[in-house]
Design a protein around this motif. Structure first.
Motif, PDB file in Angstrom:
ATOM      1  N   ASP A  75      48.614  54.339  30.507  1.00 30.55           N
ATOM      2  CA  ASP A  75      48.835  54.045  32.428  1.00 30.55           C
ATOM      3  C   ASP A  75      47.605  53.066  32.498  1.00 30.55           C
ATOM      4  N   ASP A  76      47.458  52.097  31.735  1.00 35.37           N
ATOM      5  CA  ASP A  76      46.099  51.245  31.441  1.00 35.37           C
ATOM      6  C   ASP A  76      46.677  49.688  30.926  1.00 35.37           C
ATOM      7  N   ASN A  77      45.917  48.956  31.734  1.00 37.92           N
ATOM      8  CA  ASN A  77      47.177  47.452  31.524  1.00 37.92           C
ATOM      9  C   ASN A  77      46.834  47.008  30.234  1.00 37.92           C
ATOM     10  N   ILE A 157      38.893  52.837  18.586  1.00 39.30           N
ATOM     11  CA  ILE A 157      39.052  51.467  18.519  1.00 39.30           C
ATOM     12  C   ILE A 157      39.077  51.347  20.568  1.00 39.30           C
ATOM     13  N   ASN A 158      38.009  50.708  20.992  1.00 38.15           N
ATOM     14  CA  ASN A 158      37.938  50.416  22.067  1.00 38.15           C
ATOM     15  C   ASN A 158      36.982  51.025  22.794  1.00 38.15           C
ATOM     16  N   ARG A 159      36.749  52.489  22.409  1.00 38.83           N
ATOM     17  CA  ARG A 159      35.925  53.056  23.364  1.00 38.83           C
ATOM     18  C   ARG A 159      35.074  53.255  22.083  1.00 38.83           C
ATOM     19  N   GLU A 160      33.703  52.993  22.484  1.00 43.07           N
ATOM     20  CA  GLU A 160      32.505  53.094  20.984  1.00 43.07           C
ATOM     21  C   GLU A 160      31.612  54.600  20.481  1.00 43.07           C
ATOM     22  N   VAL A 217      30.498  52.860  27.132  1.00 44.20           N
ATOM     23  CA  VAL A 217      29.668  51.509  27.328  1.00 44.20           C
ATOM     24  C   VAL A 217      30.311  49.983  27.007  1.00 44.20           C
ATOM     25  N   ASP A 218      31.488  49.870  27.786  1.00 40.05           N
ATOM     26  CA  ASP A 218      32.089  49.119  28.106  1.00 40.05           C
ATOM     27  C   ASP A 218      31.435  48.823  30.116  1.00 40.05           C
ATOM     28  N   ALA A 219      31.879  50.139  30.255  1.00 37.68           N
ATOM     29  CA  ALA A 219      31.286  49.747  31.625  1.00 37.68           C
ATOM     30  C   ALA A 219      30.126  49.996  31.500  1.00 37.68           C
ATOM     31  N   TYR A 221      27.272  48.683  29.882  1.00 35.22           N
ATOM     32  CA  TYR A 221      26.659  47.107  29.550  1.00 35.22           C
ATOM     33  C   TYR A 221      27.258  45.976  30.211  1.00 35.22           C
ATOM     34  N   ARG A 222      28.681  46.294  30.675  1.00 36.03           N
ATOM     35  CA  ARG A 222      29.364  44.916  31.925  1.00 36.03           C
ATOM     36  C   ARG A 222      28.530  44.864  33.138  1.00 36.03           C
ATOM     37  N   THR A 223      28.190  46.687  33.591  1.00 33.84           N
ATOM     38  CA  THR A 223      27.665  46.567  34.762  1.00 33.84           C
ATOM     39  C   THR A 223      26.474  45.900  34.924  1.00 33.84           C
ATOM     40  N   ASP A 246      36.790  53.934  37.841  1.00 29.17           N
ATOM     41  CA  ASP A 246      37.674  54.112  36.376  1.00 29.17           C
ATOM     42  C   ASP A 246      38.746  53.481  35.645  1.00 29.17           C
ATOM     43  N   TRP A 247      38.892  51.980  35.815  1.00 27.41           N
ATOM     44  CA  TRP A 247      39.680  50.964  35.218  1.00 27.41           C
ATOM     45  C   TRP A 247      40.802  50.754  36.189  1.00 27.41           C
ATOM     46  N   ASP A 248      40.876  51.646  37.695  1.00 26.59           N
ATOM     47  CA  ASP A 248      42.279  51.445  37.955  1.00 26.59           C
ATOM     48  C   ASP A 248      42.319  50.240  39.157  1.00 26.59           C
ATOM     49  N   ASN A 273      34.374  45.635  36.615  1.00 26.36           N
ATOM     50  CA  ASN A 273      34.073  45.403  34.940  1.00 26.36           C
ATOM     51  C   ASN A 273      35.378  45.262  34.160  1.00 26.36           C
ATOM     52  N   ASN A 274      36.718  45.456  35.063  1.00 33.84           N
ATOM     53  CA  ASN A 274      38.102  44.844  34.275  1.00 33.84           C
ATOM     54  C   ASN A 274      38.579  43.977  35.249  1.00 33.84           C
ATOM     55  N   ASP A 275      40.005  43.833  34.550  1.00 35.29           N
ATOM     56  CA  ASP A 275      40.704  42.924  35.626  1.00 35.29           C
ATOM     57  C   ASP A 275      41.389  43.785  36.792  1.00 35.29           C
ATOM     58  N   VAL A 301      37.106  41.178  34.131  1.00 34.98           N
ATOM     59  CA  VAL A 301      37.096  40.930  32.341  1.00 34.98           C
ATOM     60  C   VAL A 301      38.767  41.180  32.127  1.00 34.98           C
ATOM     61  N   ASP A 302      39.333  40.707  30.702  1.00 30.75           N
ATOM     62  CA  ASP A 302      40.222  41.329  30.197  1.00 30.75           C
ATOM     63  C   ASP A 302      40.969  40.107  30.365  1.00 30.75           C
ATOM     64  N   ALA A 303      41.143  39.395  30.955  1.00 28.06           N
ATOM     65  CA  ALA A 303      42.007  38.094  30.704  1.00 28.06           C
ATOM     66  C   ALA A 303      43.898  38.417  30.610  1.00 28.06           C
ATOM     67  N   LEU A 321      37.992  36.589  28.492  1.00 32.11           N
ATOM     68  CA  LEU A 321      39.345  37.205  27.774  1.00 32.11           C
ATOM     69  C   LEU A 321      38.302  38.843  26.331  1.00 32.11           C
ATOM     70  N   ASN A 322      39.043  39.492  27.010  1.00 32.71           N
ATOM     71  CA  ASN A 322      38.877  41.240  26.102  1.00 32.71           C
ATOM     72  C   ASN A 322      40.312  40.251  25.248  1.00 32.71           C
ATOM     73  N   ASP A 323      40.018  40.610  23.765  1.00 33.07           N
ATOM     74  CA  ASP A 323      41.174  39.656  23.090  1.00 33.07           C
ATOM     75  C   ASP A 323      41.703  40.935  22.123  1.00 33.07           C
TER      76      ASP A 323
HETATM   77  C1  BGC Z   1      39.394  47.308  29.307  1.00 28.88           C
HETATM   78  C2  BGC Z   1      39.953  47.877  30.280  1.00 28.88           C
HETATM   79  C3  BGC Z   1      40.152  49.073  29.437  1.00 28.88           C
HETATM   80  C4  BGC Z   1      39.400  49.660  28.977  1.00 28.88           C
HETATM   81  C5  BGC Z   1      40.244  51.332  28.294  1.00 28.88           C
HETATM   82  C6  BGC Z   1      38.191  48.305  28.678  1.00 28.88           C
HETATM   83  O1  BGC Z   1      37.673  47.657  26.888  1.00 28.88           O
HETATM   84  O2  BGC Z   1      38.083  46.069  29.503  1.00 28.88           O
HETATM   85  O3  BGC Z   1      40.495  47.353  31.161  1.00 28.88           O
HETATM   86  O4  BGC Z   1      40.051  49.948  31.055  1.00 28.88           O
HETATM   87  O5  BGC Z   1      38.696  49.186  28.027  1.00 28.88           O
HETATM   88  O6  BGC Z   1      39.104  52.050  27.094  1.00 28.88           O
END
Ligand code: BGC
Length: 357
Positions: A75-77, A157-160, A217-219, A221-223, A246-248, A273-275, A301-303, A321-323
């Motif tokens: 449940d995360d776009n 992936i995604n969470r470093e 870290v995405d949260a 660093y973006r902050t 919480d990205w929600d 921090n995200n779209d 962020v995300d596009a 764009l978060n590709d």
């Molecule tokens: C994205 C968020 C997403 C998160 C999940 C981030 O990189 O920008 O939209 O919710 O990753 O970990």
């Protein structure tokens, strides 16, 4: 590569514009990382190192590689677009007469204990490689040690994970994007406006920061880097509210609605921090009778397609764009390298791209 992405992004913008801001979500468009795709084919071509656990079918001579993917929550776009592309890419583009990628994708349900069990099941079922979008990055060392004991490579992936964790084993890698870059781009989008974000001309940019999951870290660093991009250019800033969403989307809406009630016109910029959270913020801004571009600015962020459409119509100032296509393709290619016993780098990063009208 960047030009190609920008071109493709324009196409995405066009299609989504037709759908309208906030319109129905469309299937992700393949922004295609051609370098990655080529590498993937090369890897397939020289895929002759037979792994103990890969299954050969003597009748057809074809090989089956089992790929186990766990996503922190379905449940995360953004992660939905990412996982759909990852699965599609393995099945439709990388599988061929010689090798079939059998892909299983499971929902971590935002519960690390549940996700650790899923990884244990992948191990017990002798998967050839695991791709993990961790619920908690801090669990990386536990997961790496489990995979190492079973000699099954693991691609995060995604969470470093930390560099220290990535160093625990050579069959481990991280595929993602450098979140500092996305934060900086958000700040630059605001700086590039004619008033540099200082709508009321009082000499400082007063902002609200809607934070993702702070463990990620995405949260972090973006902050940090969105604001730093402004202060580095000599802009004075004032933080009115900084709160975790919480990205929600629903949480983004609540936070911004409360901030607007408390601070009203004093708020000039809303950084999300995200779209998903920016979409929530957009609803709150609209309900408060404020108008993006006229008396407030909003960046995400995300596009996501819906947000790109909002940028086009002026309802959101900009996004980055978060590709997910590029990252999904790279993750698949790196997973195949690992299965083939090739040496891995520790980090594979895909560039972000600024999106404005
Ligand atoms: C994205 C968020 C997403 C998160 C999940 C981030 O990189 O920008 O939209 O919710 O990753 O970990």
């Amino acid at each position: 590569m960047k030009k190609f992405l920008v071109l493709l992004l324009s196409l995405v913008m066009l299609t989504t514009l037709l759908a309208g801001c906030g319109g129905k979500k469309e299937k992700p468009t393949d922004s295609g990382n051609t370098t990655t795709d080529d590498t993937a084919k090369d890897n397939d071509a020289k895929d002759d190192t037979k792994d103990d656990t890969t299954k050969d079918d003597p009748a057809t001579g074809s090989k089956t590689v089992k790929v186990g993917i766990t996503i922190y929550k379905f449940d995360d776009n953004f992660m939905t677009l990412y996982r759909e592309e990852l699965e599609r890419y393995f099945k439709e583009e990388l599988s061929n007469d010689e090798v079939t990628y059998e892909v299983t994708v499971v929902d971590g349900k935002n519960d690390q204990a549940e996700q650790t069990n899923q990884i244990q099941t992948f191990i017990a079922d002798k998967y050839d490689v695991i791709i993990a979008n961790l619920v908690q990055s801090s669990s990386a060392s536990t997961v790496i040690n489990m995979c190492k004991d079973a000699n099954i490579p693991v691609i995060f992936i995604n969470r470093e994970p930390t560099a220290e964790d990535l160093d625990l084993w050579d069959k481990v890698a991280y595929v993602g994007a450098d979140a500092r870059q996305s934060g900086t781009m958000q700040g630059e989008i605001i700086y590039d406006l004619k008033d540099h974000g200082d709508l009321n001309g009082d000499g400082k940019v007063s902002y609200v920061m809607v934070i993702g999951d702070p463990e990620n870290v995405d949260a972090q660093y973006r902050t940090e880097f969105s604001v730093k991009a402004l202060t580095d250019k000599g802009i004075e800033v004032e933080e009115l509210v900084a709160q975790r969403g919480d990205w929600d989307q629903a949480k983004g809406q609540e936070i911004v609605a409360a901030a607007l009630t408390q601070y009203g016109d004093a708020i000039e910029v809303v950084f999300c921090n995200n779209d998903a959270m920016a979409l929530g913020a957009r609803q709150a801004i609209e309900s408060a009778g404020r108008k993006v571009g006229e008396d407030i600015y909003l960046v995400g962020v995300d596009a996501l397609d819906e947000v790109v459409a909002c940028v086009q119509s002026g309802e959101i100032t900009g996004t980055v764009l978060n590709d997910h296509n590029g990252q999904a393709h790279t993750a698949a290619v790196v997973a195949i390298k690992a299965v083939n016993g090739e040496a891995l780098d520790k980090n594979y990063t895909v560039d972000y791209v600024k999106v404005t009208k």
